[in-house]
Structures are given as C-alpha cells and as structure tokens.
Design an enzyme around this catalytic site. Structure first.
Site, mmCIF file in Angstrom:
data_model
loop_
_atom_site.group_PDB
_atom_site.id
_atom_site.type_symbol
_atom_site.label_atom_id
_atom_site.label_comp_id
_atom_site.label_asym_id
_atom_site.label_seq_id
_atom_site.Cartn_x
_atom_site.Cartn_y
_atom_site.Cartn_z
ATOM 1 N N ASN A 10 48.967 5.505 170.237
ATOM 2 C CA ASN A 10 48.367 4.918 169.033
ATOM 3 C C ASN A 10 49.440 4.928 167.950
ATOM 4 O O ASN A 10 49.733 5.974 167.375
ATOM 5 C CB ASN A 10 47.154 5.763 168.612
ATOM 6 C CG ASN A 10 46.561 5.299 167.293
ATOM 7 O OD1 ASN A 10 46.898 4.214 166.796
ATOM 8 N ND2 ASN A 10 45.678 6.116 166.732
ATOM 9 N N LYS A 12 49.321 3.628 165.110
ATOM 10 C CA LYS A 12 48.725 3.645 163.760
ATOM 11 C C LYS A 12 49.414 2.599 162.867
ATOM 12 O O LYS A 12 49.803 1.544 163.354
ATOM 13 C CB LYS A 12 48.804 5.046 163.160
ATOM 14 C CG LYS A 12 48.287 6.114 164.123
ATOM 15 C CD LYS A 12 48.014 7.425 163.469
ATOM 16 C CE LYS A 12 47.644 8.448 164.529
ATOM 17 N NZ LYS A 12 47.094 9.666 163.998
ATOM 18 N N HIS A 101 38.392 5.477 165.979
ATOM 19 C CA HIS A 101 39.331 6.572 165.728
ATOM 20 C C HIS A 101 38.862 7.370 164.516
ATOM 21 O O HIS A 101 38.305 6.812 163.574
ATOM 22 C CB HIS A 101 40.739 6.002 165.488
ATOM 23 C CG HIS A 101 41.789 7.063 165.466
ATOM 24 N ND1 HIS A 101 42.054 7.809 164.341
ATOM 25 C CD2 HIS A 101 42.616 7.524 166.439
ATOM 26 C CE1 HIS A 101 43.007 8.679 164.627
ATOM 27 N NE2 HIS A 101 43.373 8.522 165.892
ATOM 28 N N GLU A 103 40.354 8.474 162.052
ATOM 29 C CA GLU A 103 40.877 8.002 160.752
ATOM 30 C C GLU A 103 40.047 6.826 160.240
ATOM 31 O O GLU A 103 39.865 6.669 159.032
ATOM 32 C CB GLU A 103 42.367 7.629 160.894
ATOM 33 C CG GLU A 103 43.219 8.884 161.000
ATOM 34 C CD GLU A 103 44.511 8.710 161.775
ATOM 35 O OE1 GLU A 103 44.938 7.566 162.027
ATOM 36 O OE2 GLU A 103 45.100 9.756 162.149
ATOM 37 N N GLU A 173 39.034 13.522 170.813
ATOM 38 C CA GLU A 173 40.091 13.868 169.863
ATOM 39 C C GLU A 173 39.511 14.793 168.794
ATOM 40 O O GLU A 173 38.909 14.303 167.817
ATOM 41 C CB GLU A 173 40.622 12.609 169.181
ATOM 42 C CG GLU A 173 41.204 11.597 170.132
ATOM 43 C CD GLU A 173 42.255 10.739 169.444
ATOM 44 O OE1 GLU A 173 43.416 10.828 169.853
ATOM 45 O OE2 GLU A 173 41.921 10.035 168.482
ATOM 46 N N GLY A 179 47.369 14.975 164.346
ATOM 47 C CA GLY A 179 48.479 14.928 163.393
ATOM 48 C C GLY A 179 48.718 16.252 162.684
ATOM 49 O O GLY A 179 49.459 16.306 161.707
ATOM 50 N N SER A 220 47.711 15.989 168.801
ATOM 51 C CA SER A 220 48.982 16.716 168.874
ATOM 52 C C SER A 220 49.453 16.954 170.304
ATOM 53 O O SER A 220 50.053 17.991 170.603
ATOM 54 C CB SER A 220 48.901 18.030 168.089
ATOM 55 O OG SER A 220 48.628 17.760 166.716
HETATM 56 C C1 PEP Z 1 45.739 10.099 167.335
HETATM 57 O O1 PEP Z 1 45.875 9.671 166.202
HETATM 58 O O2 PEP Z 1 45.000 9.505 168.126
HETATM 59 C C2 PEP Z 1 46.461 11.309 167.697
HETATM 60 C C3 PEP Z 1 46.100 11.951 168.758
HETATM 61 O O3 PEP Z 1 47.497 11.671 166.843
HETATM 62 P P1 PEP Z 1 48.542 12.875 167.091
HETATM 63 O O4 PEP Z 1 48.980 12.790 168.520
HETATM 64 O O5 PEP Z 1 49.645 12.605 166.134
HETATM 65 O O6 PEP Z 1 47.806 14.134 166.805
#
Ligand code: PEP
Length: 258
Positions: A10, A12, A101, A103, A173, A179, A220
């Site tokens: 992703n 973003k 997602h 976000e 997630e 993040g 992460s």
């Molecule tokens: C994501 O935004 O879907 C995600 C898993 O981000 P990160 O790997 O940076 O935690």
C-alpha cells in the site's frame, strides 16, 4: 488446503508516476525470480495512488506483478467530487483495490456501510477487493478486539455471496500497529486471524469460503518480522505500508513468503 500467499504494498499518498515507475524498475531488477509467473510464488500486488496507476500498470506489464488502487466509489458516475468509479479503475488496468483502510476510516469518514458499498462495487467490476479490518489500541485494551472485528467483517460482507468471496481478501490491520513500528506478536495476529476464519465458517454455508479466503496481516510488517507472522497457519500474506516503498524491503518480505 493451500492458500496462495499474497503480499500487497500500500503505497498510500507516496510516489508520483515517475517515482512509481522507478520503484517498479527496482523491483524487476532485484526480484531474482520472485516477481515471475510461478504458481508457488506469492501473488505480489502494488497499490499506488490514482494518478500513478496507469504508468505502473504499463511498467509492470509482462511480469507477474499486479496493480491495485486504494479506493473505489460505488456509483457508476456522477456528482462525487474526489471519488473514482470502478470503470475508471478498470480503464487503468488495475486488478485489485484496497477498501476500508483504517486511514480512510479515521480521516475520511469511511464507515462499515460505505466499506460494504465499495466492496460490492469492486466485485461488480471484477476487481479483487482487499478489505481492511482492525481494532484501535483503546478497543484492544478494553477487550473489544473480537467484537470490533466481527462487526467490521459482517458489515463489509453483507450481501456478498460465497461465489463473490473468491474475489475478496481480508486484511487484518490492528490500527495501533500501522506505521507505528509496533507490530502485533505472531500469537496476537494468529489469534485474530483464526477468529476471523471461524467467523467466515459461521457466515457462509460452504466451508470452502473459510478455507479459501486469504487473510493478510498488516501493521509494521518488515523483512525482519515477516517470517514469523507468515508462518502462522491463518496468516496468508501481508498488506505492507512503509516497507513497500523500498524495493529491497518489499522483496525481503516477498521472499519470506516463498
Ligand atoms: C498499511 O498502511 O496498510 C500498513 C500496514 O502500514 P505499515 O506497514 O507502514 O504499518
């Protein structure tokens, strides 16, 4: 049952078209075969921002790399400023789309209901829907993880048939791990994935849905922690944010799924 791993990046709101093309060139140069057609290799997907999609689709053509978008609207067209339709996405050549997602839920008013509408729109347009679910830190601390995830899954999949589920991938997630560098432990992630798979068993008559639906972990994930997570019986891949922006990191995760 053997579910094929999926590793999805992703991106973003990162990477202009030129930067996206450069990243795909890096992936192709460094993949050493893992982006090639091979049934045993994980399915590898990258999800750039809208304006980068066409250039990345062109650069990835002829490889096994697949390209997905980060959102889809449920209407075919109309007065929906800032949104994008299924037909518009299909025209770019994408095959996948991330939906719901955290976000989007956190900053852009995405709700369980709109996640469901977007999921159905993706399916209608023949796109694979990567549907995100996950609890906040507060919800985990107050022991609501399962209740939240169950609500999100049931709502996202309302009116989605067992046949449709062939084109649905769930991504668990935990919001607190996105993040932040705070990754769920292998056991914490596996416990929620097993819970979701059992939930699918109870939601769909055919056991094939729970057996075949891929449930990715996101939050992460990095080359250093991917192997442990991917070794869990109910974790079928990863949705990767930060580590998908560098070819070596992303491929480091892909290699853990080989
Ligand atoms: C994501 O935004 O879907 C995600 C898993 O981000 P990160 O790997 O940076 O935690």
């Amino acid at each position: 049952m053997s579910r094929r791993y999926m590793i999805a990046g992703n991106w973003k709101m990162n990477n202009t078209a030129a930067e996206g093309v450069a990243l795909i060139k890096d992936l192709k140069a460094q993949c050493g075969g893992c982006c090639c057609q091979n049934e045993k290799a994980p399915e590898v997907v990258v999800c750039p921002t809208f304006t980068t999609l066409s250039a990345v689709v062109a650069e990835a053509s002829g490889t096994a790399l697949k390209v997905g978008a980060q959102n889809i609207h449920w209407a075919e067209n109309g007065a929906y400023t800032g949104e994008i339709s299924g037909a518009m996405l299909k025209e770019t050549g994408v095959t996948h789309v991330i939906i719901g997602h955290s976000e989007r839920r956190q900053y852009f008013g995405e709700t369980d209901e709109t996640v469901n509408k977007r999921t159905k729109a993706a399916l209608k347009h023949g796109l694979v829907a990567i549907v995100c679910i996950g609890e906040t830190l507060e919800e985990r601390a107050s022991d609501k993880t399962e209740a939240v995830v169950e609500r999100q899954v049931r709502a996202a999949l309302a009116d989605v048939t067992a046949d449709d589920m062939k084109n649905v991938v769930l991504a668990y997630e935990p919001v607190w791990a996105i993040g932040t560098g705070m990754v769920a432990t292998d056991e914490q992630a596996q416990a929620v994935h097993a819970f979701v798979r059992n939930l699918l068993k109870s939601m769909f008559k055919c056991p094939c849905v729970a057996e075949n639906t891929r449930i990715l972990y996101g939050g992460s994930m990095k080359p250093g922690n991917a192997a442990g997570l991917l070794a869990q019986p109910d974790i079928d891949g990863g949705l990767i944010g930060g580590a998908s922006l560098k070819a070596a990191d992303f491929l480091g995760i892909v290699k853990c799924a080989l």
